[in-house]
Design an enzyme around this catalytic site. Structure first.
Site, mmCIF file in Angstrom:
data_model
loop_
_atom_site.group_PDB
_atom_site.id
_atom_site.type_symbol
_atom_site.label_atom_id
_atom_site.label_comp_id
_atom_site.label_asym_id
_atom_site.label_seq_id
_atom_site.Cartn_x
_atom_site.Cartn_y
_atom_site.Cartn_z
ATOM 1 N N SER A 1 4.867 -4.271 -3.746
ATOM 2 C CA SER A 1 3.928 -3.902 -3.077
ATOM 3 C C SER A 1 3.462 -2.510 -3.191
ATOM 4 C CB SER A 1 4.140 -4.423 -1.707
ATOM 5 O OG SER A 1 3.127 -4.585 -0.856
ATOM 6 N N ASP B 1 1.292 -15.311 -1.753
ATOM 7 C CA ASP B 1 1.420 -14.236 -1.234
ATOM 8 C C ASP B 1 0.419 -14.151 0.230
ATOM 9 O OD1 ASP B 1 1.896 -10.924 -1.806
ATOM 10 O OD2 ASP B 1 1.035 -11.600 -0.114
ATOM 11 N N HIS C 1 4.774 -12.849 0.751
ATOM 12 C CA HIS C 1 4.843 -11.295 0.507
ATOM 13 C C HIS C 1 6.336 -10.796 0.533
ATOM 14 C CE1 HIS C 1 2.982 -7.586 -0.572
ATOM 15 N NE2 HIS C 1 3.637 -6.770 0.481
#
Ligand SMILES: N[C@@H](CC(=O)c1ccccc1NC=O)C(=O)O
Length: 271
Positions: A108, A217, A249
């Site tokens: 991320s 995700d 995620h």
């Protein structure tokens, strides 16, 4: 003498900390993990990678050092403090523990930091607001590690485009950046500074790029990753790309599929 499980500090702040999940001075290779959490979530730390590290160790990954890096968080600290920390941590690992021959993994905004690393001097210089006391203004001199592999996992690569797709994400972006221009200039994909020649400024040969995106995700669609692959392609860089059902995620960096990819890279990097 460092032993597996040890942590060391690379700065005064409690989050300026490195954890050696697995370490031996005989190990030739190192996998270093940079967590996500939107620059601000204290629930995301180097311990996010506990599961995948256990998985790797159970499958003869113990010949590699497995290391996690924490960094200072927003809103207390703004961009480029997170990037300064990652550069400082890597230099600390290299200078004090001879860590080199690195596979760097970012999840991320950890992937955002990996991309920023490639032009860290310019990005730090563009991002340091001399008037903001929360931003440390002592950027590290140089990044003296050889990055063999960069693994980008469900990353954010273009914050301008992120806000366009998810306007609500301005909430956490505005905690990490002071303005549109501030986050525009934080990425080679959105800054005009790099448009001319976004050549990566790292010394040595270009690392191998691996880009992973879970199609499950729920926080980031594949749009960021598609844009990133297109950007790499425009530079003549052809990454290894893995799109698949790799979970939500906050699951993707725990699952077997990523462990398999990292073990493949470990077994294929030159000594
Ligand atoms: N848990 C985070 C949100 C977060 O991590 C996030 C949300 C949407 C897209 C990417 C995210 N994280 C990236 O590092 C928070 O509460 O700010």
């Amino acid at each position: 003498m460092i032993r597996s499980g040890d942590t060391v500090k690379y700065g005064e702040h409690e989050l300026q900390q490195i954890k050696f999940f697995n370490y031996s001075e005989n190990n030739k290779k190192s996998v270093i993990f940079i967590h996500g959490g939107a620059w601000r979530d204290p629930n995301n730390t180097y311990d996010d990678f506990q599961e995948i590290i256990g998985n790797i160790l159970s499958r003869d990954g113990s010949r590699a050092n497995l290391i996690g890096v924490n960094y200072r968080l927003s809103p207390q600290f703004k961009h480029p403090s997170h990037l300064i920390d990652v550069v400082t941590a890597l230099n600390t690992l290299n200078v004090h523990y001879s860590i080199d021959n690195i596979i760097l993994v970012g999840h991320s905004v950890g992937a955002t930091l990996l991309l920023q690393l490639l032009n860290y001097k310019q990005i730090i210089d563009l991002g340091v607001d001399k008037s903001d006391p929360r931003i440390t203004t002592n950027p590290p001199a140089s990044l003296n590690v050889s990055l063999k592999d960069l693994v980008f996992v469900d990353g954010i690569y273009d914050i301008v485009d992120l806000i366009d797709e998810y306007p609500g994400y301005a909430l956490f972006v505005n905690e990490a950046f002071n303005s549109l221009q501030h986050y525009k200039d934080s990425s080679q994909l959105s800054s005009t500074v790099f448009q001319q020649n976004p050549l990566f400024a790292l010394a040595g040969e270009t690392p191998r790029f691996t880009v992973v995106q879970s199609l499950q995700d729920e926080l980031l669609s594949a749009r960021q990753t598609h844009g990133f692959v297109k950007f790499l392609d425009s530079l003549g860089i052809v990454p290894l790309v893995f799109f698949g059902n790799y979970g939500l995620h906050e699951q993707v960096y725990k699952l077997d599929q990523l462990a398999n990819i990292l073990l493949e890279l470990l077994n294929s990097t030159s000594q």
